[in-house]
Scaffold this motif. Structure first.
Motif, PDB file in Angstrom:
ATOM      1  N   TYR A 142       0.833  -1.201   0.000  1.00 45.24           N
ATOM      2  CA  TYR A 142       0.000   0.000   0.000  1.00 45.24           C
ATOM      3  C   TYR A 142       0.871   1.257   0.000  1.00 45.24           C
ATOM      4  CZ  TYR A 142      -3.698   3.272   1.057  1.00 45.24           C
ATOM      5  OH  TYR A 142      -4.562   4.328   1.004  1.00 45.24           O
ATOM      6  N   ILE A 143       1.945   1.246   0.759  1.00 48.96           N
ATOM      7  CA  ILE A 143       2.880   2.377   0.753  1.00 48.96           C
ATOM      8  C   ILE A 143       3.497   2.525  -0.636  1.00 48.96           C
ATOM      9  CG2 ILE A 143       5.083   3.210   1.673  1.00 48.96           C
ATOM     10  CD1 ILE A 143       4.242   1.905   4.356  1.00 48.96           C
ATOM     11  N   TYR A 144       3.819   1.414  -1.257  1.00 48.20           N
ATOM     12  CA  TYR A 144       4.350   1.416  -2.627  1.00 48.20           C
ATOM     13  C   TYR A 144       3.354   2.088  -3.572  1.00 48.20           C
ATOM     14  CZ  TYR A 144       6.586  -0.502  -6.821  1.00 48.20           C
ATOM     15  OH  TYR A 144       7.213  -0.666  -8.026  1.00 48.20           O
ATOM     16  N   PHE A 145       2.062   1.777  -3.406  1.00 44.63           N
ATOM     17  CA  PHE A 145       1.005   2.395  -4.212  1.00 44.63           C
ATOM     18  C   PHE A 145       0.919   3.895  -3.935  1.00 44.63           C
ATOM     19  CE2 PHE A 145      -3.562   3.678  -3.957  1.00 44.63           C
ATOM     20  CZ  PHE A 145      -3.820   3.738  -5.319  1.00 44.63           C
ATOM     21  N   LEU A 146       0.965   4.279  -2.670  1.00 46.25           N
ATOM     22  CA  LEU A 146       0.832   5.695  -2.315  1.00 46.25           C
ATOM     23  C   LEU A 146       1.986   6.548  -2.833  1.00 46.25           C
ATOM     24  CD1 LEU A 146      -0.540   5.639   1.341  1.00 46.25           C
ATOM     25  CD2 LEU A 146      -1.781   6.175  -0.768  1.00 46.25           C
ATOM     26  N   PHE A 147       3.184   5.997  -2.846  1.00 40.67           N
ATOM     27  CA  PHE A 147       4.367   6.758  -3.259  1.00 40.67           C
ATOM     28  C   PHE A 147       4.777   6.483  -4.698  1.00 40.67           C
ATOM     29  CE2 PHE A 147       4.767   6.856   1.379  1.00 40.67           C
ATOM     30  CZ  PHE A 147       4.859   8.222   1.555  1.00 40.67           C
ATOM     31  N   ASP A 148       3.810   6.170  -5.536  1.00 41.33           N
ATOM     32  CA  ASP A 148       4.031   6.005  -6.978  1.00 41.33           C
ATOM     33  C   ASP A 148       5.095   4.975  -7.332  1.00 41.33           C
ATOM     34  OD1 ASP A 148       2.107   7.947  -7.565  1.00 41.33           O
ATOM     35  OD2 ASP A 148       3.566   9.546  -7.289  1.00 41.33           O
TER      36      ASP A 148
END
Length: 116
Positions: free
Chosen positions: A78-84
């Motif tokens: 999810y962090i990977y998704f949030l930070f492009d």
């Protein structure tokens, strides 16, 4: 090949997250079966993930690991998704981590297939 388009706006990411969570809540509320398991009669690579996350939210990490030992990867993804798609400054580290997560999901899936 163009690939998957990046979502840049934080508001769009939050709306997607809210929509995804709403679908999960409705899915659980209606008590729908796993589509993959319903049609193919084998567990899907994510089978047990919801139970694992719920167990982890109750601080029962032993049960979480029993349900799906890759539950810890969901916040990271999810962090990977949030930070492009950028967790670290070096893309090679991101690739290694993502491949590790993919192999972990594959390993968990094989374990579930053998246990069935």
């Amino acid at each position: 090949m163009a690939g998957i388009p990046k979502i840049k706006e934080p508001k769009t990411k939050l709306l997607l997250t809210a929509g995804y969570l709403l679908v999960l809540v409705v899915w659980r509320w209606v008590d729908l079966p796993c589509v993959w398991q319903y049609f193919l009669h084998i567990p899907c690579p994510g089978c047990g993930m919801t139970r694992a996350i719920l167990a982890a939210l109750h601080f029962d990490f032993a049960a979480a690991f029993r349900h799906h030992f890759m539950f810890w990867a969901m916040p990271l993804l999810y962090i990977y998704f949030l930070f492009d798609g950028k967790l670290f400054r070096k893309p090679t580290i991101d690739k290694v981590i993502l491949w590790g997560i993919a192999l972990g999901f594959a390993g968990n899936w094989v374990i579930h297939l053998v246990a069935v």
